[in-house]
Design an enzyme around this catalytic site. Sequence first.
Site, PDB file in Angstrom:
ATOM      1  CE  LYS A 261     -53.039 -63.670 -29.318  1.00 37.22           C
ATOM      2  NZ  LYS A 261     -51.617 -64.020 -29.547  1.00 37.22           N
TER       3      LYS A 261
ATOM      4  CG  ASP B 229     -50.954 -63.746 -26.096  1.00 35.69           C
ATOM      5  OD1 ASP B 229     -50.171 -63.763 -27.050  1.00 35.69           O
ATOM      6  OD2 ASP B 229     -51.284 -62.672 -25.544  1.00 35.69           O
TER       7      ASP B 229
HETATM    8  P1  NDP Z   1     -46.940 -63.797 -19.847  1.00 32.21           P
HETATM    9  O1  NDP Z   1     -48.297 -63.641 -19.301  1.00 32.21           O
HETATM   10  O2  NDP Z   1     -46.180 -65.029 -19.590  1.00 32.21           O
HETATM   11  O3  NDP Z   1     -46.031 -62.566 -19.405  1.00 32.21           O
HETATM   12  C1  NDP Z   1     -46.378 -61.263 -19.709  1.00 32.21           C
HETATM   13  C2  NDP Z   1     -45.360 -60.325 -19.092  1.00 32.21           C
HETATM   14  O4  NDP Z   1     -45.613 -59.004 -19.541  1.00 32.21           O
HETATM   15  C3  NDP Z   1     -45.453 -60.277 -17.579  1.00 32.21           C
HETATM   16  O5  NDP Z   1     -44.194 -59.955 -17.042  1.00 32.21           O
HETATM   17  C4  NDP Z   1     -46.445 -59.145 -17.360  1.00 32.21           C
HETATM   18  O6  NDP Z   1     -46.348 -58.526 -16.099  1.00 32.21           O
HETATM   19  C5  NDP Z   1     -46.032 -58.183 -18.450  1.00 32.21           C
HETATM   20  N1  NDP Z   1     -47.187 -57.383 -18.869  1.00 32.21           N
HETATM   21  C6  NDP Z   1     -48.350 -57.841 -19.389  1.00 32.21           C
HETATM   22  N2  NDP Z   1     -49.196 -56.836 -19.612  1.00 32.21           N
HETATM   23  C7  NDP Z   1     -48.549 -55.725 -19.248  1.00 32.21           C
HETATM   24  C8  NDP Z   1     -48.891 -54.367 -19.239  1.00 32.21           C
HETATM   25  N3  NDP Z   1     -50.095 -53.953 -19.679  1.00 32.21           N
HETATM   26  N4  NDP Z   1     -47.953 -53.476 -18.810  1.00 32.21           N
HETATM   27  C9  NDP Z   1     -46.735 -53.894 -18.359  1.00 32.21           C
HETATM   28  N5  NDP Z   1     -46.358 -55.187 -18.326  1.00 32.21           N
HETATM   29  C10 NDP Z   1     -47.255 -56.076 -18.766  1.00 32.21           C
HETATM   30  O7  NDP Z   1     -47.094 -63.552 -21.430  1.00 32.21           O
HETATM   31  P2  NDP Z   1     -46.098 -63.975 -22.598  1.00 32.21           P
HETATM   32  O8  NDP Z   1     -44.688 -63.886 -22.159  1.00 32.21           O
HETATM   33  O9  NDP Z   1     -46.607 -65.227 -23.182  1.00 32.21           O
HETATM   34  O10 NDP Z   1     -46.411 -62.809 -23.669  1.00 32.21           O
HETATM   35  C11 NDP Z   1     -45.651 -61.603 -23.726  1.00 32.21           C
HETATM   36  C12 NDP Z   1     -45.831 -60.975 -25.082  1.00 32.21           C
HETATM   37  O11 NDP Z   1     -45.348 -61.865 -26.099  1.00 32.21           O
HETATM   38  C13 NDP Z   1     -47.269 -60.654 -25.510  1.00 32.21           C
HETATM   39  O12 NDP Z   1     -47.262 -59.507 -26.338  1.00 32.21           O
HETATM   40  C14 NDP Z   1     -47.671 -61.876 -26.333  1.00 32.21           C
HETATM   41  O13 NDP Z   1     -48.705 -61.571 -27.223  1.00 32.21           O
HETATM   42  C15 NDP Z   1     -46.365 -62.125 -27.061  1.00 32.21           C
HETATM   43  N6  NDP Z   1     -46.158 -63.459 -27.609  1.00 32.21           N
HETATM   44  C16 NDP Z   1     -46.275 -64.573 -26.827  1.00 32.21           C
HETATM   45  C17 NDP Z   1     -46.017 -65.820 -27.370  1.00 32.21           C
HETATM   46  C18 NDP Z   1     -46.048 -67.062 -26.549  1.00 32.21           C
HETATM   47  O14 NDP Z   1     -45.710 -68.122 -27.095  1.00 32.21           O
HETATM   48  N7  NDP Z   1     -46.382 -67.020 -25.283  1.00 32.21           N
HETATM   49  C19 NDP Z   1     -45.685 -65.974 -28.787  1.00 32.21           C
HETATM   50  C20 NDP Z   1     -45.514 -64.741 -29.503  1.00 32.21           C
HETATM   51  C21 NDP Z   1     -45.768 -63.539 -28.909  1.00 32.21           C
HETATM   52  P3  NDP Z   1     -47.447 -58.911 -14.972  1.00 32.21           P
HETATM   53  O15 NDP Z   1     -47.141 -60.314 -14.583  1.00 32.21           O
HETATM   54  O16 NDP Z   1     -47.227 -57.910 -13.892  1.00 32.21           O
HETATM   55  O17 NDP Z   1     -48.795 -58.758 -15.633  1.00 32.21           O
HETATM   56  O1  2IT Z   2     -48.705 -64.375 -30.458  1.00 30.97           O
HETATM   57  C1  2IT Z   2     -48.443 -65.580 -30.669  1.00 30.97           C
HETATM   58  O2  2IT Z   2     -47.886 -65.951 -31.704  1.00 30.97           O
HETATM   59  C2  2IT Z   2     -48.782 -66.547 -29.625  1.00 30.97           C
HETATM   60  N1  2IT Z   2     -49.283 -66.173 -28.575  1.00 30.97           N
HETATM   61  C3  2IT Z   2     -48.549 -68.010 -29.853  1.00 30.97           C
HETATM   62  C4  2IT Z   2     -49.639 -68.609 -30.696  1.00 30.97           C
HETATM   63  C5  2IT Z   2     -49.589 -70.103 -30.858  1.00 30.97           C
HETATM   64  O3  2IT Z   2     -50.549 -70.602 -31.457  1.00 30.97           O
HETATM   65  O4  2IT Z   2     -48.644 -70.754 -30.423  1.00 30.97           O
END
Ligand code: NDP
Ligand code: 2IT
Length: 444
Positions: A126, A166
């Site tokens: 990561k 992420d």
């Molecule tokens: P994005 O940046 O696309 O979206 C994040 C969302 O969460 C936004 O709505 C953001 O609001 C909100 N957010 C982030 N930080 C905070 C905070 N501290 N308090 C409140 N709201 C918050 O990220 P992703 O959708 O990609 O990721 C979301 C989660 O999923 C994370 O935990 C990530 O690690 C996990 N994840 C992502 C994957 C992926 O493929 N993208 C895969 C597996 C897990 P704002 O815009 O206001 O910051």
């Molecule tokens: O938390 C996660 O699994 C991710 N942000 C996606 C990682 C990836 O390599 O697609």
Amino acid sequence: MSYVDEVIERVIKENPAEPEFHQAVREVLESLRVVVEANEEKFRRDALLERLVNPERQIKFRVPWIDDNGQVHVNTGYRVQFNSAIGPYKGGLRLHPSVNIGIIKFLGFEQIFKNSLTGLSIGGGKGGADFDPKGKSDREIMAFCQSFMTELCKYIGADTDVPAGDIGTGAREIGYLFGQYKRMRGLFEGVLTGKGLSFGGSLTRTEATGYGLLYITEEMLRTHGQSVSGKTVVVSGSGNVATYAVEKAQQLGAKVVTVSDSTGWVYDPDGIDIAALKEIKEVNRQRLTEYKKYRPGSEYHEGKGVWSVKADIALPCATQNELDLDDAKTLAANGVIAVCEGANMPCTAEAADFFLEKGIYFIPGKAANAGGVATSALEMSQNSERLSWSFDEVDGKLRSIMVSLFHNIDDAAKKYGFEGNYIVGANIAGFEKVVDAMYAQGIV
Ligand code: NDP
Ligand code: 2IT
């Protein structure tokens, strides 16, 4: 003192001020207790747990960049290459002001087990930076990404370490990072996933985490004689994971009534308008305050509040520790039957334990959100064979990975006498494959 307790204590002592890392290690090691106790002498002699909780490598670097007014800024970049026993390091890059080494280590540690659960050949890693993309111009984002990759490119490669998106890192950032990698290294290779479709990206990767979350939720409910169809769902977040969780839940016949961001949340009693959500977030990069303009019947509230809405299914898709014990009690009092984590560790340990105690089905993030990284591994396969598969082909593979993953964690939980405890099931199933590979490769 038991070996598990000894290692937890050491991790806390040797990694001070990293509470999220402690939390992740404690959750994993506590649930491995039954397996570790059966092999205590051997694992202790081979320092297996010490090797598991210590990253193979941690890279920390300066990221200087110039804003549109000529001001120079310096951020801190990280890449933690945690465990490569079963494949090249794989995991996202988080761009958020809260990023520090403890956050990246918690995410990298979780990633080891998640990646193992996908059944594919990917190790855990990561990275990220304490950079805040909010309010930055496109040029500033590019300046940051180019500076970040100028350093990171020395440590990654298609067969060594393959970052992805992420929080704060989406298609735009991956494009800039890829361009700079190619320029620095002179290599057009699958060094990042989540790439644009015109330069090696995979269909379905954008949707994969959210869709995968619903595929596993549906399979879990099916084994309990239920389904997503007809259920009311609360979702937090409004980024990549949340958006495609909403979309797939709706396709499966559920009504999703909330989304949120870091400043507020939306309640739409008629069901979230997915086209409006995408336009606000993906196209215009605006705040959720805009949503009411599209849906006058909806409500916007400042602050936190998604978990106070009555629902059958809760899908936390924003960030770590966003759902605490009080939220869990409110959800339970409102009759929630399932909580599946789209984000990484969004439920506090107390909240997760409470769900288990109350018999509320709970799938932890390392299983529930594994569809994203699984599809990243499918992107790597396509890059290796220099072919692109159709949307339906990738989506079909994603679905079957999530269905097998569910049965894998369900079976592991049953095998060790913890039927229905998918935290234990996921940790044990993920651990077994990694440990097998670590033993086969000797003391490295
Ligand atoms: P994005 O940046 O696309 O979206 C994040 C969302 O969460 C936004 O709505 C953001 O609001 C909100 N957010 C982030 N930080 C905070 C905070 N501290 N308090 C409140 N709201 C918050 O990220 P992703 O959708 O990609 O990721 C979301 C989660 O999923 C994370 O935990 C990530 O690690 C996990 N994840 C992502 C994957 C992926 O493929 N993208 C895969 C597996 C897990 P704002 O815009 O206001 O910051
Ligand atoms: O938390 C996660 O699994 C991710 N942000 C996606 C990682 C990836 O390599 O697609």
